[in-house]
Design an enzyme around this catalytic site. Structure first.
Site, short mmCIF file in Angstrom:
data_model
loop_
_atom_site.label_atom_id
_atom_site.label_comp_id
_atom_site.label_asym_id
_atom_site.label_seq_id
_atom_site.Cartn_x
_atom_site.Cartn_y
_atom_site.Cartn_z
CE1 TYR A 108 20.80 -40.51 35.07
CE2 TYR A 108 21.99 -41.14 36.93
CZ TYR A 108 21.45 -40.31 36.27
OH TYR A 108 21.31 -38.83 36.81
CE LYS A 133 22.48 -32.48 46.37
NZ LYS A 133 21.23 -33.32 46.39
CG HIS A 180 18.86 -32.57 38.04
ND1 HIS A 180 19.71 -32.04 38.91
CD2 HIS A 180 18.58 -33.87 38.34
CE1 HIS A 180 20.10 -32.83 39.97
NE2 HIS A 180 19.45 -34.08 39.41
NE ARG A 227 23.57 -34.52 38.98
CZ ARG A 227 24.85 -34.68 39.61
NH1 ARG A 227 25.70 -34.10 38.98
NH2 ARG A 227 24.78 -35.44 40.56
CG HIS A 260 25.28 -39.91 42.17
ND1 HIS A 260 24.82 -40.65 41.24
CD2 HIS A 260 24.61 -38.56 42.19
CE1 HIS A 260 23.83 -39.73 40.63
NE2 HIS A 260 23.90 -38.83 41.16
NE ARG A 308 24.37 -32.71 43.08
CZ ARG A 308 25.38 -33.46 43.41
NH1 ARG A 308 26.90 -32.85 43.11
NH2 ARG A 308 25.56 -34.53 43.69
#
Length: 309
Positions: free
Chosen positions: A287, A177, A252, A255, A278, A153
């Site tokens: 995806y 994150k 992004h 990414r 994630h 990110r």
């Protein structure tokens, strides 16, 4: 007690106890102040199902003069912040509505935007075909290569320090994150351009990617500041335009391209989930509908066989 009186302790709780980023805390502050202002700062006990229903109508009808109506995901960000706030209040024995009763707006399936191979190569080549000073060419090429190599990110990339990267190894740890640490891997191309860029650096800044004076090509500033997230977004957009890519391209997008490339070449979903950082595999599953080679093979093998070639 009015909701506004609980807000500051809640935001401090997010920062200290939950380890949320400054940006997340600012966003929650904005979303919750919008609700408090709209509801005229009610007491926690006055928040009920009907008030939430009316607030959802307000969000759904809210229209920005420039951007238009609020997107469903933006409406949900408001509701998620409110749900988290009510959960915090309940844990502190403040009487209020049960947070799980707040339902989110239904959203259509997200479709990740990614670059096809030819567009990707043109984008990666764009910095070294520009007329920018050499250090900017090599810095920007290294940034693009690292985005595609790692799927990081923007916030993760801009905070990288030089001492985090060992270019004799093809991997390093990154804090993402939720303060979670994961391993990312460097491609040969990313390692090459990082070495090229760092060889030109004379400053003592600890950051991996620093700002440089575009006009003078200066790289001797001992206090060189890190490149900002906004500058990195502009950088990607600029090179996409110069490469003649018509679609909107952001960090992004790279990414998404990283994840799509892995899945199209046979990587399993759990591994891609880990590499993207994630928390839930549900997020990674966006995806699968563009990368399911097995379905393509079944279609080609069995569809309309009686019609001949």
């Amino acid at each position: 007690m009015k909701l506004s009186k609980h807000l500051r302790p809640f935001l401090e709780y997010l920062e200290i106890e939950k380890g949320r980023s400054p940006l997340t805390v600012r966003n929650y502050d904005f979303y919750l102040n919008r609700f408090i202002g709209w509801a005229k700062d009610p007491a926690a006990s006055e928040v009920d199902y009907e008030k939430i229903r009316q607030y959802r109508l307000f969000l759904n009808r809210l229209e920005d003069p420039e951007r238009g109506p609020l997107k469903k995901n933006t409406q949900n960000y408001h509701l998620i912040a409110l749900r988290s706030f009510l959960k915090y209040l309940a844990r502190h024995d403040v009487q209020t509505m049960a947070p799980e009763k707040i339902e989110l707006a239904r959203q259509g399936a997200r479709e990740p935007a990614f670059l096809e191979a030819m567009d990707l190569e043109r984008l990666l080549d764009a910095p070294t075909k520009s007329d920018a000073p050499e250090i900017l060419q090599k810095r920007d090429r290294a940034i693009l290569e690292l985005f595609f190599s790692t799927g990081m990110r923007v916030s993760e990339l801009v905070n990288l320090k030089r001492d985090q990267i060992n270019l004799e190894r093809d991997e390093f740890s990154v804090r993402g994150k939720g303060d979670k640490v994961r391993v990312v891997f460097i491609s040969h191309q990313a390692r090459y351009w990082l070495k090229q860029y760092l060889a030109l650096r004379k400053d003592e800044s600890p950051y991996l990617f620093a700002r440089h004076d575009r006009a003078a090509g200066s790289h001797n500033d001992a206090e060189a500041q890190p490149i900002t997230p906004r500058s990195m977004e502009r950088l990607v957009k600029h090179y996409a335009a110069s490469a003649g890519i018509p679609k909107k391209v952001s960090p992004h997008t790279l990414r998404h391209s990283f994840a799509t490339d892995l899945l199209m070449n046979g990587a399993d979903l759990r591994s891609v989930q880990s590499m993207l950082g994630h928390a839930s595999i549900t997020t990674t599953q966006i995806y699968t509908h563009v990368t399911n080679q097995q379905l393509r093979d079944v279609h080609q093998a069995f569809h309309a066989k009686r019609r001949g070639d």
